[in-house]
Design a protein around this motif. Structure first.
Motif, mmCIF file in Angstrom:
data_model
loop_
_atom_site.group_PDB
_atom_site.id
_atom_site.type_symbol
_atom_site.label_atom_id
_atom_site.label_comp_id
_atom_site.label_asym_id
_atom_site.label_seq_id
_atom_site.Cartn_x
_atom_site.Cartn_y
_atom_site.Cartn_z
ATOM 1 N N THR A 33 0.835 -1.197 0.000
ATOM 2 C CA THR A 33 0.000 0.000 0.000
ATOM 3 C C THR A 33 0.872 1.250 0.000
ATOM 4 O O THR A 33 1.767 1.383 0.829
ATOM 5 C CB THR A 33 -0.912 0.015 1.235
ATOM 6 O OG1 THR A 33 -1.659 -1.195 1.262
ATOM 7 C CG2 THR A 33 -1.864 1.183 1.183
ATOM 8 N N SER A 34 0.589 2.151 -0.913
ATOM 9 C CA SER A 34 1.316 3.420 -0.972
ATOM 10 C C SER A 34 0.586 4.464 -0.144
ATOM 11 O O SER A 34 -0.570 4.291 0.255
ATOM 12 C CB SER A 34 1.425 3.902 -2.415
ATOM 13 O OG SER A 34 0.137 4.235 -2.913
ATOM 14 N N GLU A 35 1.280 5.572 0.085
ATOM 15 C CA GLU A 35 0.654 6.656 0.844
ATOM 16 C C GLU A 35 -0.550 7.206 0.094
ATOM 17 O O GLU A 35 -1.595 7.500 0.685
ATOM 18 C CB GLU A 35 1.669 7.772 1.092
ATOM 19 C CG GLU A 35 1.103 8.920 1.932
ATOM 20 C CD GLU A 35 2.131 9.984 2.256
ATOM 21 O OE1 GLU A 35 2.066 11.067 1.646
ATOM 22 O OE2 GLU A 35 3.000 9.732 3.111
ATOM 23 N N ALA A 36 -0.419 7.317 -1.239
ATOM 24 C CA ALA A 36 -1.536 7.829 -2.042
ATOM 25 C C ALA A 36 -2.752 6.917 -1.928
ATOM 26 O O ALA A 36 -3.891 7.381 -1.818
ATOM 27 C CB ALA A 36 -1.110 7.970 -3.496
ATOM 28 N N ALA A 37 -2.507 5.590 -1.942
ATOM 29 C CA ALA A 37 -3.619 4.644 -1.820
ATOM 30 C C ALA A 37 -4.272 4.744 -0.452
ATOM 31 O O ALA A 37 -5.506 4.677 -0.320
ATOM 32 C CB ALA A 37 -3.133 3.219 -2.072
ATOM 33 N N MET A 38 -3.454 4.908 0.582
ATOM 34 C CA MET A 38 -4.013 5.038 1.932
ATOM 35 C C MET A 38 -4.829 6.315 2.066
ATOM 36 O O MET A 38 -5.893 6.322 2.697
ATOM 37 C CB MET A 38 -2.887 5.007 2.973
ATOM 38 C CG MET A 38 -2.312 3.618 3.187
ATOM 39 S SD MET A 38 -1.287 3.478 4.669
ATOM 40 C CE MET A 38 0.104 4.504 4.217
ATOM 41 N N ILE A 39 -4.347 7.395 1.476
ATOM 42 C CA ILE A 39 -5.112 8.644 1.507
ATOM 43 C C ILE A 39 -6.452 8.459 0.790
ATOM 44 O O ILE A 39 -7.488 8.942 1.249
ATOM 45 C CB ILE A 39 -4.298 9.788 0.880
ATOM 46 C CG1 ILE A 39 -3.115 10.140 1.789
ATOM 47 C CG2 ILE A 39 -5.160 11.022 0.640
ATOM 48 C CD1 ILE A 39 -2.143 11.127 1.187
ATOM 49 N N GLY A 40 -6.425 7.731 -0.342
ATOM 50 C CA GLY A 40 -7.670 7.446 -1.048
ATOM 51 C C GLY A 40 -8.654 6.678 -0.184
ATOM 52 O O GLY A 40 -9.856 6.958 -0.172
ATOM 53 N N MET A 41 -8.153 5.692 0.566
ATOM 54 C CA MET A 41 -9.024 4.918 1.451
ATOM 55 C C MET A 41 -9.558 5.773 2.594
ATOM 56 O O MET A 41 -10.739 5.692 2.958
ATOM 57 C CB MET A 41 -8.264 3.711 1.992
ATOM 58 C CG MET A 41 -8.068 2.596 0.974
ATOM 59 S SD MET A 41 -7.371 1.087 1.695
ATOM 60 C CE MET A 41 -5.641 1.495 1.714
ATOM 61 N N VAL A 42 -8.692 6.619 3.160
ATOM 62 C CA VAL A 42 -9.131 7.504 4.239
ATOM 63 C C VAL A 42 -10.216 8.446 3.735
ATOM 64 O O VAL A 42 -11.239 8.660 4.404
ATOM 65 C CB VAL A 42 -7.937 8.304 4.809
ATOM 66 C CG1 VAL A 42 -8.432 9.390 5.766
ATOM 67 C CG2 VAL A 42 -6.970 7.380 5.538
ATOM 68 N N ASN A 43 -10.024 8.994 2.535
ATOM 69 C CA ASN A 43 -11.031 9.890 1.958
ATOM 70 C C ASN A 43 -12.348 9.160 1.711
ATOM 71 O O ASN A 43 -13.430 9.734 1.870
ATOM 72 C CB ASN A 43 -10.512 10.481 0.651
ATOM 73 C CG ASN A 43 -9.385 11.473 0.870
ATOM 74 O OD1 ASN A 43 -9.249 12.045 1.948
ATOM 75 N ND2 ASN A 43 -8.558 11.674 -0.141
ATOM 76 N N LEU A 44 -12.254 7.893 1.318
ATOM 77 C CA LEU A 44 -13.473 7.096 1.121
ATOM 78 C C LEU A 44 -14.245 6.964 2.422
ATOM 79 O O LEU A 44 -15.458 7.193 2.467
ATOM 80 C CB LEU A 44 -13.102 5.712 0.592
ATOM 81 C CG LEU A 44 -14.231 4.675 0.575
ATOM 82 C CD1 LEU A 44 -15.277 5.052 -0.457
ATOM 83 C CD2 LEU A 44 -13.697 3.275 0.306
ATOM 84 N N PHE A 45 -13.541 6.605 3.511
ATOM 85 C CA PHE A 45 -14.220 6.451 4.791
ATOM 86 C C PHE A 45 -14.741 7.790 5.305
ATOM 87 O O PHE A 45 -15.742 7.838 6.028
ATOM 88 C CB PHE A 45 -13.277 5.801 5.810
ATOM 89 C CG PHE A 45 -13.118 4.317 5.612
ATOM 90 C CD1 PHE A 45 -14.076 3.432 6.078
ATOM 91 C CD2 PHE A 45 -12.034 3.802 4.931
ATOM 92 C CE1 PHE A 45 -13.952 2.064 5.884
ATOM 93 C CE2 PHE A 45 -11.887 2.437 4.732
ATOM 94 C CZ PHE A 45 -12.852 1.563 5.207
#
Length: 802
Positions: free
Chosen positions: A224-236
């Motif tokens: 998992t990259s930082e960009a992907a984690m930010i995307g998941m956080v934004n989703l939640f």
């Protein structure tokens, strides 16, 4: 197979001849600022050329002009030394395509691609992602499909960068299913593939699908990259489910490459916790930032406004300015959007003034946010003025003004804007259509709703589950429960919202058994009900007088599903018991509630007391209501009617005098009817309609035929101290009878009539409508404040229980 060459115009009209300079004309590049690369230094693979990101539109056009004049030959003669590394024809085209995209000229970039294909220049895996990005920017999905076909024929679909670009293009053009199809067929996926799919599902509010992708990703060997984690956080954050916020926070910490989270990730977490209502944790993260960016300040400030903590939001905004962190457009934009969400009109006005005073450019995004905010705050006149002042309007601006019309209940103006939007060549999206369908549902404009449904398919708008739910709701609220079920039955991706919409629709129409059967189907499929599900079921039981079934449903909600009853559920139970005449039991339930009863709960009891003529308990309910909401006129009127029904005219006079002294006005009753796509509204005794003379003649005919059929006016419901003749005249000119008369003179025989009334239908009109349905051979549907009544052949679907 998709054609190799797209059928595009060869014209390069956006490049005007006067803008093209001679080959020896002076260039406006500041070459001292250009970064030169070592001859042996390779640019990163699949990365847009940094030069194309630096040059302006005018500079791009100059290079383009020179290339046209030299027929793409002698490229080295172009006096721009960094460009001389582009030795091949394909690389030159790639340079221009990328440059035009970076300068917000996607249509020109696509014309460049078309010309490139005509001259048989090589199209490789570097160019295809750029062209697909241009298709996304221009929303040109048809060309995107053709490019996809070319990639398949050329074997470029195996390139992960091409696959990622295809996913992004389809998603941004609203074709999420096509994006998922590309994703599923990719032979190789990287973290960008997963992150793009998660982000795009979130953008289209397909949260269940996004969560499914996240679960799949965890079972794959993907770091998992930082960009992907930010995307998941934004989703939640978009889901705003507080149960998932802290686990997501823990996941980010566990998968971070550093012991200290970066500012970008922390800012995303601040936004997540703020949107989930945990302002304390969000503020703790914010205060713990060693370096606060403007994005961090914006997230925390907008979070306060989102949670309706306006004073704290304004205070933090002042601290930001004092710290010499100047707010940018995104800051103002986020705060204005928050004001619209919570209805903070005054703060929204102040932010509008702040933006004007401090020289903010009124960009399309900022102007649209202001338009949307004023619309949501019921200031339609201001919203319309802003919209009319806009020079350019995109789909978001058109959708915002249509949503403002919906909020103001201006159906004809909303449709007028929709037609103008289509004439302007702007393609509506799902949000546009949901707003229009919501307005049709409110106005019960079935013909217009059907036309919008047809437009959805004609415009080839992707019908996601949100749009399907809006269609089910529209058909149900417009009286066409069969049409609602057809949409529901055809939906293969049902979520809990569409199940709830269908069950609520059945309840509104008095089809309680069908609602309970649908709930049983949902249980068999393993779909977990939520709070809204049980509100719909309890309403269905209430409309049918199914007391024991309602009690069982209420018990199952707690015992079988572990849901804690909210005040809305108690209100439904009080309504169920009260309508059935169990007034004392209803009162006992109110007294046993674990929370303080609100106006809806006491209002249900008061309405039941009026129905069953119990002035003693009604007076208690009215007193409680006036303690909670002393300025509400409706409770006084209801209590006055209870006294009038008991012939306690002295008490009626006391209430009426008090209302007059407090300048309280009763909500006027009105009925509306849709005829030939236009909604006509009538009030009691209405004499202002253009067809008043014909309507009055029809009323005389109606009353004559009613009396011949044995009808006797029920003057007991006229709660005025006047003689019987005046009471009978008053009944004749009730708004629903006027609307019915207009329907009879305006539609062909046997045409169904649908009427909407903002108040509860009275006993006399209910009796008269039953007879009129038989006399004129019409199917008559009336939607009042509580439910639907379907009148056919002298009977009503409610069984005289409402």
């Amino acid at each position: 197979m998709v054609p190799t060459r797209p059928n595009l115009s060869s014209s390069l009209l956006p490049i005007k001849i006067q803008a093209l300079q001679q080959p020896n004309a002076p260039f406006i590049f500041n070459l001292a600022k250009q970064q030169k690369h070592h001859p042996h230094q390779q640019l990163p693979k699949k990365t847009p050329n940094p030069i194309s990101e630096q040059i302006t539109l005018d500079q791009t056009r100059q290079i383009h002009a020179l290339m046209l004049k030299t027929h793409f030959q002698n490229i080295n003669s172009i006096p721009f030394s960094p460009f001389q590394s582009y030795s091949s024809l394909s690389s030159c085209y790639n340079f221009l395509i990328t440059s035009y995209i970076m300068n917000y000229q996607p249509n020109v970039a696509l014309h460049m691609y078309a010309q490139m294909r005509r001259v048989d220049a090589e199209v490789d895996g570097f160019i295809i992602p750029s062209v697909l990005k241009a298709c996304s920017r221009a929303c040109w999905v048809q060309l995107g499909k053709e490019v996809h076909g070319f990639a398949l024929k050329s074997g470029l679909d195996f390139d992960v960068f091409v696959g990622n670009a295809l996913i992004q293009m389809y998603s941004e053009c609203g074709r999420v299913e096509s994006a998922r199809d590309v994703f599923d067929k990719m032979p190789e996926r990287d973290v960008v593939s997963w992150g793009t799919m998660i982000r795009n599902y979130g953008r289209h509010r397909m949260f269940d699908e996004a969560l499914g992708i996240i679960r799949e990703m965890h079972h794959c060997p993907v770091k998992t990259s930082e960009a992907a984690m930010i995307g998941m956080v934004n989703l939640f954050a978009d889901i705003a489910n507080s149960k998932w916020a802290k686990p997501m926070h823990a996941y980010v910490i566990k998968n971070s490459n550093t012991t200290q989270l970066g500012v970008t990730v922390t800012t995303a977490l601040i936004d997540l916790h703020a949107k989930c209502g945990d302002l304390a944790l969000a503020r703790s993260l914010f205060d713990g930032l060693a370096q606060k960016t403007i994005v961090s300040w914006t997230a925390m400030t907008a979070g306060y406004i989102h949670c309706n903590e306006l004073e704290e939001g304004v205070k933090l905004f002042a601290e930001m300015v004092a710290a010499e962190v100047l707010p940018n457009e995104v800051t103002i934009l986020s705060m204005i959007i928050g004001c619209g969400q919570v209805g903070a009109l005054e703060l929204g006005r102040q932010l509008h003034a702040y933006a004007l005073r401090n020289g903010f450019v009124m960009s399309l995004a900022l102007t649209t946010a202001l338009l949307d905010m004023y619309g949501k705050c019921s200031r339609f006149g201001v919203a319309r003025a802003i919209f009319n002042s806009m020079e350019s309007k995109d789909v978001m601006a058109w959708t915002a003004i249509i949503s403002s019309c919906t909020k103001a209940n201006y159906i004809h103006e909303a449709i007028d804007h929709f037609v103008k939007m289509r004439n302007a060549g702007v393609r509506p999206n799902q949000v546009t259509m949901v707003s229009l369908l919501s307005l049709c549902a409110e106005a019960a404009a079935l013909d217009i709703g059907k036309w919008i449904h047809a437009c959805i398919y004609n415009q080839r708008i992707e019908v996601d589950v949100v749009l399907k739910t809006a269609l089910v709701d529209m058909y149900a609220k417009c009286g066409d429960i069969d049409g609602a079920y057809k949409v529901f039955y055809a939906s293969m991706d049902r979520d809990i919202c569409i199940w709830n919409a269908m069950m609520t629709g059945y309840g509104m129409h008095g089809f309680s058994n069908e609602a309970l059967e649908l709930f049983a189907d949902m249980q068999r499929l393993g779909i977990a009900p939520n709070d809204v599900t049980f509100i719909g079921l309890l309403h269905a039981c209430s409309h049918a007088g199914m007391v024991e079934e309602g009690k069982r449903v209420f018990g199952n909600m707690v015992n079988s599903y572990g849901l804690v009853p909210k005040i809305e559920h108690y209100g439904c139970m009080v309504d169920l018991l009260g309508r059935s005449g169990l007034l004392q039991e209803a009162h006992e339930m109110i007294e046993s509630m674990p929370m303080k009863p609100n106006t809806a709960v006491w209002g249900a009891l008061l309405a039941a007391c009026k129905l069953h003529k119990n002035p003693t308990l009604g007076q208690l309910a009215a007193q409680k209501l006036l303690e909670i909401d002393p300025k509400n006129c409706g409770y006084n009127v209801l209590m006055s009617n209870i006294y009038a029904a008991a012939n306690r005219w002295t008490d009626v006079a006391v209430i009426r005098t008090a209302m007059k002294n407090k300048q309280m006005r009763k909500e006027p009753g009105f009925s509306s009817i849709e005829v030939n796509g236009s909604v006509h509204e009538f009030m009691m005794g209405d004499q202002v309609h253009p067809h008043t003379e014909q309507i009055n003649d029809m009323l005389v005919e109606m009353m004559k035929k009613l009396r011949e059929a044995g009808y006797k006016p029920d003057t007991s419901i006229v709660l005025l101290n006047v003689d019987e003749e005046e009471k009978e005249t008053s009944l004749t000119f009730h708004s629903e009878k006027i609307a019915m008369a207009f329907g009879l003179i305006s539609t062909a025989p046997s045409t169904p009539i649908r009427i909407v009334k903002n108040l509860r239908v009275c006993d006399d009109c209910h009796t008269a409508t039953k007879l009129l349905s038989k006399i004129y051979g019409r199917s008559i549907t009336v939607r009042d404040r509580n439910r639907f009544h379907h009148f056919r052949e002298g009977s009503c679907s409610c069984g005289d229980y409402w």
